[in-house]
Enzyme design. Structure first.
Site, PDB file in Angstrom:
ATOM      1  N   TYR A  52      -1.085  -9.681   1.377  1.00 56.77           N
ATOM      2  CA  TYR A  52      -0.736  -8.594   2.285  1.00 56.77           C
ATOM      3  C   TYR A  52      -1.181  -8.949   3.706  1.00 56.77           C
ATOM      4  CZ  TYR A  52       0.044  -5.707  -1.899  1.00 56.77           C
ATOM      5  OH  TYR A  52       0.496  -5.197  -3.085  1.00 56.77           O
ATOM      6  N   SER A 215       5.405   1.363  -5.447  1.00 58.61           N
ATOM      7  CA  SER A 215       6.591   1.932  -4.794  1.00 58.61           C
ATOM      8  C   SER A 215       7.050   3.206  -5.493  1.00 58.61           C
ATOM      9  CB  SER A 215       7.725   0.904  -4.746  1.00 58.61           C
ATOM     10  OG  SER A 215       7.425  -0.130  -3.852  1.00 58.61           O
ATOM     11  N   PRO A 216       6.176   4.192  -5.648  1.00 60.72           N
ATOM     12  CA  PRO A 216       6.532   5.407  -6.387  1.00 60.72           C
ATOM     13  C   PRO A 216       7.567   6.298  -5.705  1.00 60.72           C
ATOM     14  CG  PRO A 216       4.379   5.651  -5.359  1.00 60.72           C
ATOM     15  CD  PRO A 216       4.767   4.224  -5.175  1.00 60.72           C
ATOM     16  N   GLY A 220      15.700   1.178  -5.576  1.00 57.18           N
ATOM     17  CA  GLY A 220      16.039  -0.229  -5.442  1.00 57.18           C
ATOM     18  C   GLY A 220      14.784  -1.067  -5.250  1.00 57.18           C
ATOM     19  N   PHE A 221      14.958  -2.238  -4.657  1.00 58.48           N
ATOM     20  CA  PHE A 221      13.819  -3.114  -4.384  1.00 58.48           C
ATOM     21  C   PHE A 221      13.511  -3.022  -2.898  1.00 58.48           C
ATOM     22  CE2 PHE A 221      11.706  -7.294  -3.734  1.00 58.48           C
ATOM     23  CZ  PHE A 221      10.699  -7.156  -4.674  1.00 58.48           C
ATOM     24  N   GLU A 223      14.568  -0.729  -0.910  1.00 59.79           N
ATOM     25  CA  GLU A 223      15.774  -0.355  -0.171  1.00 59.79           C
ATOM     26  C   GLU A 223      15.572   0.904   0.656  1.00 59.79           C
ATOM     27  OE1 GLU A 223      19.388  -0.359  -2.498  1.00 59.79           O
ATOM     28  OE2 GLU A 223      18.591  -1.938  -3.793  1.00 59.79           O
TER      29      GLU A 223
END
Length: 305
Positions: A52, A215-216, A220-221, A223
């Site tokens: 990160y 990513s709750p 998409g990934f 998106e």
């Protein structure tokens, strides 16, 4: 904030983990306000990774709060390693070097939890076991887990690694719920019946591995966020309707949807807004009804057989 046991460990953790992937986008004063405000709200579990910000996120986090022994004992720190430029690396040497770098950047002597990030197909599980043993004996890492791994990958590690794997960080949201939808469509001839992850949801429940949804709020990934998106009008209408009933924000209800699942998950937030993080934390006070949970699930376009 409500807490749960992390996997089979004796570690009590808040049901919401604070993801720090974007903390390098904050000024120092903003980062300090965010971290201290999180802790005051009981959200003292912070999730990092050595990639990160190229390591900058861990440095900024530690500098923002003037990391010291007193502050360190009031928080739970998790970080991840194994992703390198153009490849993945679970070699003993890389794991050990990565942890040393993480500890230096976070200005601490130990991690509460270390996760192996993306699966490495060239993994030598014997080397992972050696690395984990050294890290545990030295006191540098107290608990271990994985991220984005399926049941067989975990079983392969468990054949050699003696430490319990307490967590598995996986992509999951209302709109990215394949690990749930496939369970409704067993032995059916449709797209939702495709088993894409080896029934990882049931596997983690059977083996007391805490799922940490990442990513709750994304669809998409990476998106975009489904809340407020015109791509999901029916879902947002239903979430807003239930949010009004409980007198909370749509963010709170979307997070409460994950917490309602009996797998006892620990979602990882991605926001750097303290106000939005507090809305996430409020979800620990709400238990959606079975009907509300299914209404939200179906409003996202998920079809029940």
């Amino acid at each position: 904030m409500r807490t749960i046991k992390l996997g089979t460990s004796n570690l009590d953790v808040p049901v919401i983990a604070v993801g720090c992937m974007r903390i390098n986008g904050l000024e120092r004063a903003e980062a300090e306000r965010f971290v201290r405000g999180s802790m005051e709200a009981g959200a003292n579990f912070f999730d990092h990774a050595d990639i990160y910000g190229g390591g900058a996120c861990e440095e900024i986090f530690a500098d923002a709060i003037n990391m010291n022994a007193d502050i360190r004992e009031k928080m739970i720190l998790q970080s991840k390693c194994g992703i390198r430029t153009g490849m993945f690396d679970f070699s003993k040497e890389h794991i050990l070097d990565s942890v040393d770098g993480i500890l230096k950047r976070l200005k601490t002597d130990y991690l509460d939890i270390l996760l192996l990030h993306r699966p490495d197909t060239l993994v030598e599980p014997e080397e992972v076991a050696e690395a984990f043993d050294l890290l545990e004996r030295s006191g540098k890492v107290r608990h271990f887990g994985v991220s984005n791994q399926n049941p067989m990958q975990i079983q392969l590690l468990k054949k050699y690694v003696k430490q319990p794997l307490v967590a598995n960080q996986l992509q999951l949201s209302i709109t990215n719920a394949t690990m749930i939808t496939q369970g409704f469509n067993v032995n059916m001839a449709n797209e939702s019946a495709v088993n894409r992850d080896g029934s990882i949801l049931d596997f983690c429940r059977l083996h007391d591995i805490t799922i940490q949804p990442w990513s709750p709020f994304q669809y998409g990934f990476f998106e975009g966020v489904f809340l407020g998106s015109d791509k999901f009008p029916e879902l947002n209408q239903k979430i807003d309707e239930i949010a009004a009933k409980y007198d909370v924000s749509n963010t709170t209800i979307a997070m409460a949807w994950l917490l309602r699942h009996p797998a006892r998950m620990q979602p990882v937030t991605g926001t750097m807004s303290l106000e939005r993080l507090l809305e996430c934390a409020k979800a620990s006070e709400i238990t959606l009804t079975r009907q509300e949970w299914y209404e939200i699930f179906r409003a996202a376009g998920n079809v029940l057989p």
